[in-house]
Design a protein around this motif. Structure first.
Motif, PDB file in Angstrom:
ATOM      1  N   ASP A   1      31.712 -30.234  13.113  1.00 44.11           N
ATOM      2  CA  ASP A   1      32.925 -30.060  14.074  1.00 44.11           C
ATOM      3  C   ASP A   1      33.551 -31.493  14.220  1.00 44.11           C
ATOM      4  N   ASP A   2      32.953 -32.591  14.206  1.00 45.19           N
ATOM      5  CA  ASP A   2      33.591 -33.890  14.459  1.00 45.19           C
ATOM      6  C   ASP A   2      34.346 -34.041  13.102  1.00 45.19           C
ATOM      7  N   GLU A   3      33.765 -33.669  11.833  1.00 42.36           N
ATOM      8  CA  GLU A   3      34.470 -33.798  10.588  1.00 42.36           C
ATOM      9  C   GLU A   3      35.803 -32.980  10.482  1.00 42.36           C
ATOM     10  N   ILE A   4      35.536 -31.815  11.063  1.00 46.67           N
ATOM     11  CA  ILE A   4      36.969 -31.064  11.014  1.00 46.67           C
ATOM     12  C   ILE A   4      37.940 -31.736  11.986  1.00 46.67           C
ATOM     13  N   VAL A   5      37.545 -32.093  12.929  1.00 45.89           N
ATOM     14  CA  VAL A   5      38.551 -32.790  14.076  1.00 45.89           C
ATOM     15  C   VAL A   5      39.290 -33.807  13.351  1.00 45.89           C
ATOM     16  N   ASN A   6      38.237 -34.504  12.761  1.00 46.00           N
ATOM     17  CA  ASN A   6      38.820 -35.922  11.925  1.00 46.00           C
ATOM     18  C   ASN A   6      39.636 -35.609  10.816  1.00 46.00           C
ATOM     19  N   GLY A   7      39.722 -34.366  10.192  1.00 43.10           N
ATOM     20  CA  GLY A   7      40.349 -34.028   9.013  1.00 43.10           C
ATOM     21  C   GLY A   7      39.808 -34.296   7.885  1.00 43.10           C
ATOM     22  N   SER A   8      38.458 -34.387   7.680  1.00 43.43           N
ATOM     23  CA  SER A   8      37.930 -34.625   6.441  1.00 43.43           C
ATOM     24  C   SER A   8      37.255 -33.605   5.723  1.00 43.43           C
ATOM     25  N   LEU A   9      37.261 -32.413   6.513  1.00 37.38           N
ATOM     26  CA  LEU A   9      36.676 -31.277   5.886  1.00 37.38           C
ATOM     27  C   LEU A   9      38.108 -30.175   5.585  1.00 37.38           C
ATOM     28  N   PRO A  10      38.201 -29.413   4.434  1.00 34.08           N
ATOM     29  CA  PRO A  10      39.248 -28.470   4.331  1.00 34.08           C
ATOM     30  C   PRO A  10      39.126 -27.495   5.326  1.00 34.08           C
ATOM     31  N   SER A  11      40.415 -27.014   5.749  1.00 35.04           N
ATOM     32  CA  SER A  11      40.709 -26.037   6.745  1.00 35.04           C
ATOM     33  C   SER A  11      40.881 -24.521   6.031  1.00 35.04           C
ATOM     34  N   PHE A  12      41.506 -24.908   4.758  1.00 34.71           N
ATOM     35  CA  PHE A  12      42.030 -23.381   4.031  1.00 34.71           C
ATOM     36  C   PHE A  12      43.063 -22.428   4.582  1.00 34.71           C
ATOM     37  N   THR A  13      43.936 -23.276   5.766  1.00 34.45           N
ATOM     38  CA  THR A  13      44.834 -22.508   6.420  1.00 34.45           C
ATOM     39  C   THR A  13      46.295 -22.475   5.338  1.00 34.45           C
TER      40      THR A  13
ATOM     41  N   LYS B   1      45.416 -32.489  -5.959  1.00 35.51           N
ATOM     42  CA  LYS B   1      45.982 -31.785  -4.801  1.00 35.51           C
ATOM     43  C   LYS B   1      44.756 -30.796  -4.573  1.00 35.51           C
ATOM     44  N   ASP B   2      44.143 -30.094  -5.565  1.00 41.83           N
ATOM     45  CA  ASP B   2      42.939 -29.168  -5.565  1.00 41.83           C
ATOM     46  C   ASP B   2      41.729 -30.051  -5.261  1.00 41.83           C
ATOM     47  N   ILE B   3      41.669 -31.273  -5.392  1.00 35.95           N
ATOM     48  CA  ILE B   3      40.342 -31.762  -5.062  1.00 35.95           C
ATOM     49  C   ILE B   3      40.412 -32.072  -3.474  1.00 35.95           C
ATOM     50  N   ILE B   4      41.548 -32.243  -2.925  1.00 40.05           N
ATOM     51  CA  ILE B   4      42.097 -32.357  -1.528  1.00 40.05           C
ATOM     52  C   ILE B   4      41.835 -31.061  -0.718  1.00 40.05           C
ATOM     53  N   PHE B   5      42.471 -30.127  -1.368  1.00 36.45           N
ATOM     54  CA  PHE B   5      42.617 -28.937  -0.744  1.00 36.45           C
ATOM     55  C   PHE B   5      41.131 -28.223  -0.557  1.00 36.45           C
ATOM     56  N   PHE B   6      40.442 -28.309  -1.777  1.00 37.67           N
ATOM     57  CA  PHE B   6      39.109 -27.524  -1.756  1.00 37.67           C
ATOM     58  C   PHE B   6      37.798 -28.634  -1.252  1.00 37.67           C
ATOM     59  N   GLY B   7      38.308 -29.551  -0.887  1.00 39.03           N
ATOM     60  CA  GLY B   7      37.265 -30.639  -0.270  1.00 39.03           C
ATOM     61  C   GLY B   7      36.229 -31.173  -1.192  1.00 39.03           C
ATOM     62  N   LEU B   8      36.602 -31.221  -2.453  1.00 39.53           N
ATOM     63  CA  LEU B   8      35.377 -31.611  -3.350  1.00 39.53           C
ATOM     64  C   LEU B   8      34.798 -32.784  -3.347  1.00 39.53           C
ATOM     65  N   ASP B   9      35.509 -33.681  -2.579  1.00 37.26           N
ATOM     66  CA  ASP B   9      35.042 -35.109  -2.412  1.00 37.26           C
ATOM     67  C   ASP B   9      33.633 -34.889  -1.284  1.00 37.26           C
ATOM     68  N   ASN B  10      33.649 -34.100  -0.769  1.00 32.35           N
ATOM     69  CA  ASN B  10      32.821 -33.822   0.389  1.00 32.35           C
ATOM     70  C   ASN B  10      31.339 -33.055   0.182  1.00 32.35           C
ATOM     71  N   LEU B  11      31.456 -32.544  -1.156  1.00 31.34           N
ATOM     72  CA  LEU B  11      30.523 -31.368  -1.462  1.00 31.34           C
ATOM     73  C   LEU B  11      29.242 -32.164  -1.961  1.00 31.34           C
ATOM     74  N   ASP B  12      29.384 -33.212  -2.564  1.00 31.38           N
ATOM     75  CA  ASP B  12      28.046 -34.088  -2.888  1.00 31.38           C
ATOM     76  C   ASP B  12      27.019 -33.924  -1.780  1.00 31.38           C
ATOM     77  N   GLU B  13      27.541 -34.289  -0.711  1.00 22.53           N
ATOM     78  CA  GLU B  13      26.655 -34.421   0.432  1.00 22.53           C
ATOM     79  C   GLU B  13      26.311 -32.944   1.057  1.00 22.53           C
ATOM     80  N   GLU B  14      27.231 -32.027   0.930  1.00 25.27           N
ATOM     81  CA  GLU B  14      26.910 -30.577   1.133  1.00 25.27           C
ATOM     82  C   GLU B  14      25.509 -30.246   0.574  1.00 25.27           C
ATOM     83  N   ILE B  15      25.721 -30.405  -1.095  1.00 24.96           N
ATOM     84  CA  ILE B  15      24.803 -29.888  -2.022  1.00 24.96           C
ATOM     85  C   ILE B  15      23.307 -30.566  -1.444  1.00 24.96           C
ATOM     86  N   ASN B  16      23.389 -31.818  -1.447  1.00 25.51           N
ATOM     87  CA  ASN B  16      22.225 -32.678  -1.250  1.00 25.51           C
ATOM     88  C   ASN B  16      21.698 -31.996   0.134  1.00 25.51           C
TER      89      ASN B  16
END
Length: 363
Positions: A351-363, A172-187
């Motif tokens: 913005d596209d990714e947030i709309v598609n729900g693939s990034l964390p919203s932290f709400t 649940k934390d991997i999903i909540f914090f969007g950890l699966d997306n962070l590799d691309e962000e770091i690169n």
């Protein structure tokens, strides 16, 4: 509040071992502790990685006292850094006249020279006179010649922590914090930061107010606690210091960050101008702006760095601090700041990714 405090120390394997270490340190300094009940132990607040205590004992003259600093390592912190390397860094910085002496080291802690100076507060680092002293000291620290290759350590450390946190986290934390997306962000961040000239220096990497001390008489600044110190872009270290201005670790809610306190552009320009002027030559406005802009972009890496640190700490560290909520705020700030700091292409993609729900919203 003497020996009973030692008995209540958290995370130590044996209070008797600690007493023996302190007695040995006292002996090396020319004192004799005949009665361990004369030891005073005072907890020091604000440490987020280790347990830190001031140790006081009477000198052989009797009417005077000696002070030292006892540091007990936090549980699980070996995930963040290599302790042997950190000790070598500590000793090397000390030999360069930049910090306290190492008095003793043992399996689960160490004793350091007690610096007779005041630890700064959250208010202090916003005071113009004190802030100017910090800027000059940072420049001096960044110019230290330390062992090891003069290369950027930031990105590999972030990747290591991301890998580590994925093994610790509940799904649940991997999903909540969007950890699966962070590799691309770091690169993406590493690629952007590598463009153009970078000034690499020996960076503290954790320059919060609790790691800065000032002698009230001489106004000299000492930087302490080098667990995270390494070669890195100096712009990253500046970014870290600016980000720490939103924190106050001595409140009832020390984990809460107030981003309305983040320094405005003119304050960051002023600080970096002092930083660049500390070697005697006034920098051009263009050079100041270049470093200001670089530091601002490195705040993104800084949010990921401490976000991962907070999340890992929430699983391994027993210090009374809401690491998980701290991590949430740092990750949330990453996504907020990314919109304003990166180009329109990156923003549109996000913005596209947030709309598609693939990034964390932290709400």
């Amino acid at each position: 509040m003497a020996i009973k405090t030692i008995e209540m120390l958290k995370g130590c394997e044996s209070k008797e071992d600690i007493i023996q270490v302190i007695v040995a340190v006292a002996s090396e300094l020319g004192d004799v502790i005949e009665d361990v009940n004369t030891l005073q132990v005072i907890p020091m607040k604000g440490a987020l990685t280790n347990e830190v205590y001031q140790i006081i004992w009477p000198t052989k003259k009797g009417e005077e006292v000696r002070k030292a600093l006892l540091r007990l390592y936090g549980e699980g912190v070996e995930i963040f850094f290599n302790r042997e390397e950190e000790i070598r860094t500590f000793e090397c910085i000390s030999m360069n006249g930049q910090g306290p002496r190492l008095l003793a080291s043992f399996t689960y802690g160490r004793v350091e020279e007690f610096i007779h100076a005041r630890t700064l507060s959250a208010v202090d680092i916003r005071d113009p006179e004190t802030s100017a002293l910090i800027a000059s000291k940072m420049r001096e620290f960044h110019r230290l010649h330390m062992p090891g290759p003069r290369k950027v350590h930031l990105w590999q450390r972030i990747r290591n922590w991301l890998s580590e946190v994925k093994t610790l986290c509940f799904p649940k934390d991997i999903i909540f914090f969007g950890l699966d997306n962070l590799d691309e962000e770091i690169n993406m961040l590493e690629k952007l930061s590598s463009e153009g000239y970078q000034d690499i220096g020996f960076c503290h990497n954790d320059l919060q107010y609790g790691n800065i001390m000032m002698d009230e008489e001489t106004k000299s600044i000492t930087l302490i606690d080098y667990e995270y110190a390494s070669y890195n872009p100096v712009a990253y270290d500046l970014a870290n210091h600016f980000c720490e201005m939103v924190a106050d670790y001595h409140t009832d809610t020390p984990h809460v960050l107030d981003y309305t306190k983040y320094p405005e552009l003119d304050e960051r320009q002023w600080f970096i101008s002092i930083y660049l002027s500390s070697e005697g030559k006034k920098p051009s406005n263009a050079k100041v702006d270049q470093l200001v802009n670089a530091a601002e972009k490195y705040t993104l890496a800084n949010h990921l760095f401490w976000g991962l640190w907070g999340l890992i700490s929430s699983y391994v560290n027993k210090i009374d601090f809401n690491y998980r909520e701290y991590a949430r705020q740092r990750f949330q700030q990453y996504w907020i700041k990314k919109v304003t700091l990166l180009d329109s292409t990156s923003i549109a993609s996000q913005d596209d990714e947030i709309v598609n729900g693939s990034l964390p919203s932290f709400t």
